[in-house]
Design a protein around this motif. Structure first.
Motif, PDB file in Angstrom:
ATOM      1  N   LEU A 238       4.427  45.588  11.251  1.00 57.29           N
ATOM      2  CA  LEU A 238       4.919  44.215  11.410  1.00 57.29           C
ATOM      3  C   LEU A 238       4.354  43.558  12.661  1.00 57.29           C
ATOM      4  O   LEU A 238       4.051  42.367  12.652  1.00 57.29           O
ATOM      5  N   VAL A 239       4.209  44.325  13.735  1.00 59.52           N
ATOM      6  CA  VAL A 239       3.596  43.780  14.953  1.00 59.52           C
ATOM      7  C   VAL A 239       2.188  43.295  14.627  1.00 59.52           C
ATOM      8  O   VAL A 239       1.800  42.172  15.001  1.00 59.52           O
ATOM      9  N   LEU A 240       1.426  44.120  13.927  1.00 54.37           N
ATOM     10  CA  LEU A 240       0.064  43.720  13.544  1.00 54.37           C
ATOM     11  C   LEU A 240       0.071  42.492  12.647  1.00 54.37           C
ATOM     12  O   LEU A 240      -0.739  41.580  12.821  1.00 54.37           O
ATOM     13  N   ARG A 241       1.008  42.454  11.701  1.00 51.94           N
ATOM     14  CA  ARG A 241       1.072  41.314  10.777  1.00 51.94           C
ATOM     15  C   ARG A 241       1.368  40.028  11.530  1.00 51.94           C
ATOM     16  O   ARG A 241       0.700  39.013  11.328  1.00 51.94           O
ATOM     17  N   HIS A 242       2.370  40.059  12.421  1.00 48.70           N
ATOM     18  CA  HIS A 242       2.706  38.846  13.165  1.00 48.70           C
ATOM     19  C   HIS A 242       1.607  38.463  14.151  1.00 48.70           C
ATOM     20  O   HIS A 242       1.356  37.272  14.363  1.00 48.70           O
TER      21      HIS A 242
END
Length: 170
Positions: free
Chosen positions: A159-163
């Motif tokens: 999720l960190v990468l996605r955001h």
């Protein structure tokens, strides 16, 4: 909350997170049958099932709470409060979401680590809980917490990468 489709790098988490959630769902049913049988045995035959309370608290409830963590988080089904951020540009909101996911990642990873250390200690010690008539081996349930937390930590890394990607793309 970002309504875009799940990115390719986190779709491989679907099988383990759904599987752990399914196991938790099955354990809810097993717990209901177990508790019902205990109550029936107590009322009908004055013979409750020994250790029901300990098994429910030590195994079923731990599994039901911790195993589906990644499943719930995968869809970002947790609470979002957008009172102060809804007027911000999408790029800023994505950066804030990435920062919040990073904080959550560190917290959940620390929790996975610490509970794994405790699970190792309890495994080596052969943790037992005393019931009215016997002892119940409880140390295996200690491993359910770091398993659930570790999978959730992996998910939050995704999720960190996605955001972060969403923030750069805008």
């Amino acid at each position: 909350m970002n309504d875009t489709a799940e990115p390719d790098f986190s779709t491989w988490l679907r099988i383990p997170s759904d599987s752990l959630a399914a196991v938790a769902g099955v354990l809810i049913l097993v717990m209901m049958v177990h508790v019902t049988a205990d109550v029936f045995g107590r009322l009908a035959f004055s013979a409750p099932i020994d250790g029901t309370l300990e098994i429910v608290a030590g195994y079923y409830m731990v599994a039901v709470v911790f195993l589906p963590l990644a499943h719930v988080s995968r869809g970002e089904g947790h609470i979002f409060i957008e009172l102060f951020t809804r007027g911000l540009p999408e790029r800023v909101r994505s950066c804030l979401d990435a920062a919040a996911a990073t904080l959550t990642l560190f917290y959940v990873a620390l929790m996975a680590w610490q509970t794994a250390v405790e699970a190792m200690i309890q495994t080596e010690g052969g943790e037992l809980w005393e019931t009215a008539d016997d002892l119940i081996v409880i140390w295996p349930s200690r491993w359910l917490i770091p398993i659930g937390c570790a999978l959730m930590a992996v998910l939050f890394a995704c999720l960190v990468l996605r955001h972060a990607r969403a923030g750069r793309a805008r």
